[in-house]
Every structure is written in C-alpha cells, then in structure tokens.
Motif scaffolding. Structure first.
Motif, PDB file in Angstrom:
ATOM      1  N   VAL A  19      -5.009  13.217  -2.201  1.00 28.62           N
ATOM      2  CA  VAL A  19      -4.310  11.988  -1.836  1.00 28.62           C
ATOM      3  C   VAL A  19      -4.698  10.875  -2.807  1.00 28.62           C
ATOM      4  N   THR A  20      -3.692  10.176  -3.297  1.00 29.06           N
ATOM      5  CA  THR A  20      -3.942   8.994  -4.125  1.00 29.06           C
ATOM      6  C   THR A  20      -3.490   7.769  -3.341  1.00 29.06           C
ATOM      7  N   GLU A  21      -4.284   6.724  -3.409  1.00 28.93           N
ATOM      8  CA  GLU A  21      -3.971   5.490  -2.714  1.00 28.93           C
ATOM      9  C   GLU A  21      -3.875   4.371  -3.736  1.00 28.93           C
ATOM     10  N   ALA A  22      -2.908   3.478  -3.553  1.00 29.91           N
ATOM     11  CA  ALA A  22      -2.749   2.389  -4.508  1.00 29.91           C
ATOM     12  C   ALA A  22      -1.981   1.242  -3.867  1.00 29.91           C
ATOM     13  N   TYR A  44       0.845  -1.203   0.000  1.00 32.33           N
ATOM     14  CA  TYR A  44       0.000   0.000   0.000  1.00 32.33           C
ATOM     15  C   TYR A  44       0.877   1.249   0.000  1.00 32.33           C
ATOM     16  N   THR A  45       0.528   2.200  -0.845  1.00 32.92           N
ATOM     17  CA  THR A  45       1.234   3.478  -0.873  1.00 32.92           C
ATOM     18  C   THR A  45       0.237   4.620  -0.981  1.00 32.92           C
ATOM     19  N   GLU A  46       0.629   5.761  -0.494  1.00 31.23           N
ATOM     20  CA  GLU A  46      -0.143   7.002  -0.643  1.00 31.23           C
ATOM     21  C   GLU A  46       0.749   8.030  -1.302  1.00 31.23           C
ATOM     22  N   GLY A  47       0.150   8.858  -2.112  1.00 29.96           N
ATOM     23  CA  GLY A  47       0.888   9.928  -2.768  1.00 29.96           C
ATOM     24  C   GLY A  47      -0.035  11.116  -2.986  1.00 29.96           C
ATOM     25  N   ARG A  48       0.461  12.102  -3.683  1.00 33.82           N
ATOM     26  CA  ARG A  48      -0.319  13.313  -3.994  1.00 33.82           C
ATOM     27  C   ARG A  48      -0.512  13.408  -5.491  1.00 33.82           C
ATOM     28  N   ASP A  49      -1.735  13.739  -5.888  1.00 35.78           N
ATOM     29  CA  ASP A  49      -1.987  13.959  -7.305  1.00 35.78           C
ATOM     30  C   ASP A  49      -1.683  15.425  -7.630  1.00 35.78           C
ATOM     31  N   PRO A  50      -1.736  15.820  -8.907  1.00 36.92           N
ATOM     32  CA  PRO A  50      -1.375  17.196  -9.288  1.00 36.92           C
ATOM     33  C   PRO A  50      -2.212  18.275  -8.608  1.00 36.92           C
ATOM     34  N   THR A  51      -3.408  17.929  -8.152  1.00 36.93           N
ATOM     35  CA  THR A  51      -4.253  18.930  -7.494  1.00 36.93           C
ATOM     36  C   THR A  51      -4.057  18.949  -5.983  1.00 36.93           C
ATOM     37  N   GLY A  52      -3.150  18.106  -5.472  1.00 38.65           N
ATOM     38  CA  GLY A  52      -2.885  18.075  -4.036  1.00 38.65           C
ATOM     39  C   GLY A  52      -3.702  17.032  -3.291  1.00 38.65           C
TER      40      GLY A  52
END
Length: 127
Positions: free
Chosen positions: A41-44, A31-39
């Motif tokens: 949270v993206t989870e995958a 599991y990872t979390e990141g930031r999309d271009p709009t700020g």
C-alpha cells in the motif's frame, strides 16, 4: 445556499472584490491510497487543485498536545480562500512549503463571500 441578503451574483462580485486580500496560491491536497508494483500500500497527499488564499496566524499562541508520548506544540491558522474552493475537513492545504491539516470549514451561511478555514501546521516541506 443563497444568502437572504445577497443574490448569487452579489456574492460572486463580493468574492471578486475580496480577491485582493488573498494574494497567495494554496494547493488543495487530498489523501489517497494505492498499490505499488509489489502489492504494498502506498499513501500520499496529492494535489487536486489550487485556489487563491491568505494564511494568517490569529494569536500566535502555541497549543501543546501529546504525540507519541511527547508534548508537541502546534499553532492554529486561519486560511481564507475563494468561496467556491472545494475543501473539506479531510483535506490538507499546501502553502509556501508548509502543509496544514484542515480542522474546520464553516458553511457558506457563515462566510458567504469567501471560505474561512481553521487549520494546523502539519509539516514543513523544503521549498
């Protein structure tokens, strides 16, 4: 941890001898979390590696639990992997279009020549 009956070289050889019983390839997902271009949270769940494996359904009995207020059936699986596979209880395992949530990874003192992982089906992904 070294098994008191077998040396590391013996365990490596046993693992190689058991490889025929793990004819498939499983993907280790983390599991990872990141930031999309709009700020936002993206989870995958992303692949962190692969391992030889064998997936079994030990008893083919459904267990029901409540999810979102509705009964949901699940079946528990046993997944055997190479003994040096880096799989933890927070990971998932992908196999032939299915994703499994890891519930238990016994220590090397229990199954020294291969890992025996307890998991449950989470999703069916299109192949």
């Amino acid at each position: 941890m070294v098994d008191p009956l077998f040396s590391e070289a013996d365990l490596d050889q046993l693992g190689e001898d058991l490889a025929f019983a793990r004819p498939d390839t499983c993907t280790i997902l983390r599991y990872t979390e990141g930031r999309d271009p709009t700020g936002g949270v993206t989870e995958a769940w992303v692949s962190v590696g692969t391992t030889n494996c064998r997936v079994e359904v030990p008893n083919r009995v459904f267990t029901e639990y409540e999810l979102a207020g509705r009964p949901s059936p699940t079946v528990y699986y046993t997944i055997y992997t190479d003994r040096d596979a880096s799989i933890g209880p927070d990971d998932r395992i992908g196999h032939e279009g299915h994703e499994f949530e890891v519930y238990g990874v016994p220590g090397a003192e229990t199954f020294a020549a291969e890992l025996k992982i307890q998991a449950a089906l989470v999703t069916d992904q299109p192949s």
